[in-house]
Design a protein around this motif. Structure first.
Motif, PDB file in Angstrom:
ATOM      1  N   SER A  44       0.813  -1.214   0.000  1.00 46.45           N
ATOM      2  CA  SER A  44       0.000   0.000   0.000  1.00 46.45           C
ATOM      3  C   SER A  44       0.850   1.269   0.000  1.00 46.45           C
ATOM      4  O   SER A  44       0.402   2.307  -0.506  1.00 46.45           O
ATOM      5  N   GLN A 155      -0.116  -2.081  -6.090  1.00 44.00           N
ATOM      6  CA  GLN A 155      -0.614  -0.801  -5.600  1.00 44.00           C
ATOM      7  C   GLN A 155      -1.319  -0.082  -6.735  1.00 44.00           C
ATOM      8  O   GLN A 155      -0.769   0.059  -7.830  1.00 44.00           O
ATOM      9  N   ASN A 159      -1.507   4.072  -0.602  1.00 45.55           N
ATOM     10  CA  ASN A 159      -2.284   3.430   0.460  1.00 45.55           C
ATOM     11  C   ASN A 159      -3.460   2.600  -0.052  1.00 45.55           C
ATOM     12  O   ASN A 159      -4.386   2.306   0.707  1.00 45.55           O
ATOM     13  N   THR A 160      -3.418   2.224  -1.305  1.00 51.91           N
ATOM     14  CA  THR A 160      -4.485   1.419  -1.898  1.00 51.91           C
ATOM     15  C   THR A 160      -3.889   0.294  -2.728  1.00 51.91           C
ATOM     16  O   THR A 160      -2.973   0.519  -3.515  1.00 51.91           O
ATOM     17  N   GLU A 162      -4.802  -3.191  -5.208  1.00 51.27           N
ATOM     18  CA  GLU A 162      -5.779  -3.934  -5.991  1.00 51.27           C
ATOM     19  C   GLU A 162      -5.369  -5.404  -6.020  1.00 51.27           C
ATOM     20  O   GLU A 162      -4.197  -5.727  -6.219  1.00 51.27           O
ATOM     21  N   GLU A 172     -10.359  -3.598  -4.560  1.00 51.26           N
ATOM     22  CA  GLU A 172      -9.455  -2.529  -4.147  1.00 51.26           C
ATOM     23  C   GLU A 172      -9.589  -2.331  -2.646  1.00 51.26           C
ATOM     24  O   GLU A 172     -10.696  -2.129  -2.139  1.00 51.26           O
ATOM     25  N   SER A 174      -8.465   0.088   0.259  1.00 55.36           N
ATOM     26  CA  SER A 174      -7.915   1.405   0.548  1.00 55.36           C
ATOM     27  C   SER A 174      -7.708   1.535   2.053  1.00 55.36           C
ATOM     28  O   SER A 174      -8.676   1.490   2.823  1.00 55.36           O
ATOM     29  N   THR A 176      -7.278   3.953   3.883  1.00 51.18           N
ATOM     30  CA  THR A 176      -7.471   5.379   4.124  1.00 51.18           C
ATOM     31  C   THR A 176      -8.916   5.609   4.568  1.00 51.18           C
ATOM     32  O   THR A 176      -9.702   4.661   4.677  1.00 51.18           O
ATOM     33  N   ASP A 348      -4.633  10.845  -3.756  1.00 49.32           N
ATOM     34  CA  ASP A 348      -4.978   9.714  -2.885  1.00 49.32           C
ATOM     35  C   ASP A 348      -5.563   8.536  -3.657  1.00 49.32           C
ATOM     36  O   ASP A 348      -5.985   7.553  -3.060  1.00 49.32           O
ATOM     37  N   GLY A 349      -5.577   8.640  -4.987  1.00 43.20           N
ATOM     38  CA  GLY A 349      -5.976   7.506  -5.799  1.00 43.20           C
ATOM     39  C   GLY A 349      -7.386   7.520  -6.328  1.00 43.20           C
ATOM     40  O   GLY A 349      -7.756   6.650  -7.125  1.00 43.20           O
ATOM     41  N   ARG A 350      -8.206   8.489  -5.925  1.00 39.12           N
ATOM     42  CA  ARG A 350      -9.568   8.537  -6.441  1.00 39.12           C
ATOM     43  C   ARG A 350      -9.516   8.800  -7.940  1.00 39.12           C
ATOM     44  O   ARG A 350      -8.842   9.709  -8.403  1.00 39.12           O
TER      45      ARG A 350
END
Length: 356
Positions: A44, A155, A159-160, A162, A172, A174, A176, A348-350
């Motif tokens: 992550s 990753q 912090n995510t 898959e 996934e 996450s 967070t 943050d990956g969104r």
């Protein structure tokens, strides 16, 4: 009376999700489940010497067959080590995960991936590199259709992580507090890449979208956030309209370079393709918007849009996420007229893709 103390970790719920997902992918070994949980926690936010690394890990359960050979025939293999299980499954899994990543993660670049195989009283691990090009169907695609005791862990954002199992289900995880996405990042990238190949000749369109999907997935995983857009191939992107960006007078024909490399099978064509893939990686890592065309070409990069000077001022100093979000909202207003699709990727990956 002593002070009361309570410690809460995410291990129990995390392990539960990992077990459920790996079981669906035919991995029933409890030790491999524990290892999967440890890998999620480590991958992550994996770093060595303060350098972020993005290894892709193929996790194999118990099997009489050589699963690596099945999924990647002809792959170059580099065995690194093995580790026996200890009495405490949790402790043993943590030791295997840390040792395998420490010895392999810095080498898992330029097409190399890590494999960890359950075998005998423990696990063996190492690196492999499929003997295929970027445009070929590789081990990942073979795994998704295989229904073998195997999974891929990687990753997908800071912090995510898959996990893709062998029946094609994606999970996934996450670590967070961000709001969960309604769609997998990979599905959204497929949608974006499909639009970016709308004007590729029909017989090559699916291959072009598949190729772009793989590239963008890799590049976005390593980015600190990004904005991409697709413009019609026959539209004119005026440099005057984007004075702060770089707009190419002749688009870089990335998908066409891929098709040429696939047809010619020459070292020169492969080198041309790799060099232009590197350019796209650098563009995505830069500030601003990278613009593709619907013919799979690259139209421009470091393009800034928004409320005039405010956008310029946001490039440095102000939080990049805020500037990127405002630019994304501005781009969505251009959908249907000058743009066909936009992709937003936060730090943050969104991920959000909008297509018109």
């Amino acid at each position: 009376m002593g002070d009361e103390f309570q410690q809460i970790t995410i291990r129990a719920p995390l392990l539960g999700h990992v077990v459920d997902h790996l079981m669906k992918g035919q991995i029933s070994c409890p030790h491999t489940h524990q290892l999967g949980c440890e890998l999620v926690a480590l991958l992550s936010a994996y770093r060595e010497e303060e350098r972020r690394l993005f290894p892709e890990v193929y996790l194999f359960g118990s099997s009489e067959a050589d699963l690596l050979t099945v999924l990647a025939p002809g792959a170059k293999r580099l065995p690194i080590g093995q580790a026996e299980l200890e009495e405490e499954p949790e402790v043993g899994a943590r030791k295997v995960a840390r040792t395998a990543l420490k010895n392999c993660a810095s080498l898992a670049i330029d097409g190399w991936s890590i494999y960890i195989q359950r075998e005998g009283r423990g696990f063996k691990y190492g690196l492999f590199r499929p003997a295929v090009k970027a445009y070929s169907v590789g081990a990942a695609a073979a795994l998704v259709k295989s229904k073998l005791p195997a999974a891929i862990l990687r990753q997908s954002a800071e912090n995510t992580v898959e996990i893709v199992n062998s029946v094609g289900t994606r999970l996934e995880l996450s670590l967070t507090t961000v709001t969960p996405s309604n769609r997998a990042m990979s599905d959204q990238i497929v949608e974006f890449a499909t639009v970016a190949c709308l004007d590729v000749p029909t017989e090559h369109r699916e291959l072009g979208a598949q190729y772009l999907t793989g590239l963008l997935t890799d590049f976005l995983r390593a980015s600190h956030g990004a904005l991409l857009a697709v413009a019609p191939a026959d539209s004119v992107l005026s440099p005057e309209k984007f004075p702060d960006g770089v707009v190419f007078s002749e688009p870089i024909p990335l998908v066409q370079l891929m098709l040429t490399a696939m047809t010619e099978r020459s070292a020169e064509a492969d080198a041309q393709l790799r060099s232009h893939e590197s350019l796209l990686r650098g563009m995505i890592m830069s500030d601003g918007i990278t613009i593709l065309g619907t013919d799979g070409g690259i139209r421009g990069f470091r393009v800034f849009v928004g409320p005039g000077a405010d956008t310029k001022g946001d490039r440095k100093g102000a939080p990049s996420g805020g500037a990127r979000t405002r630019a994304f909202e501005s781009l969505k207003e251009s959908l249907g007229s000058s743009l066909k699709a936009v992709l937003f990727r936060s730090q943050d990956g969104r991920t959000e893709v909008v297509v018109k």
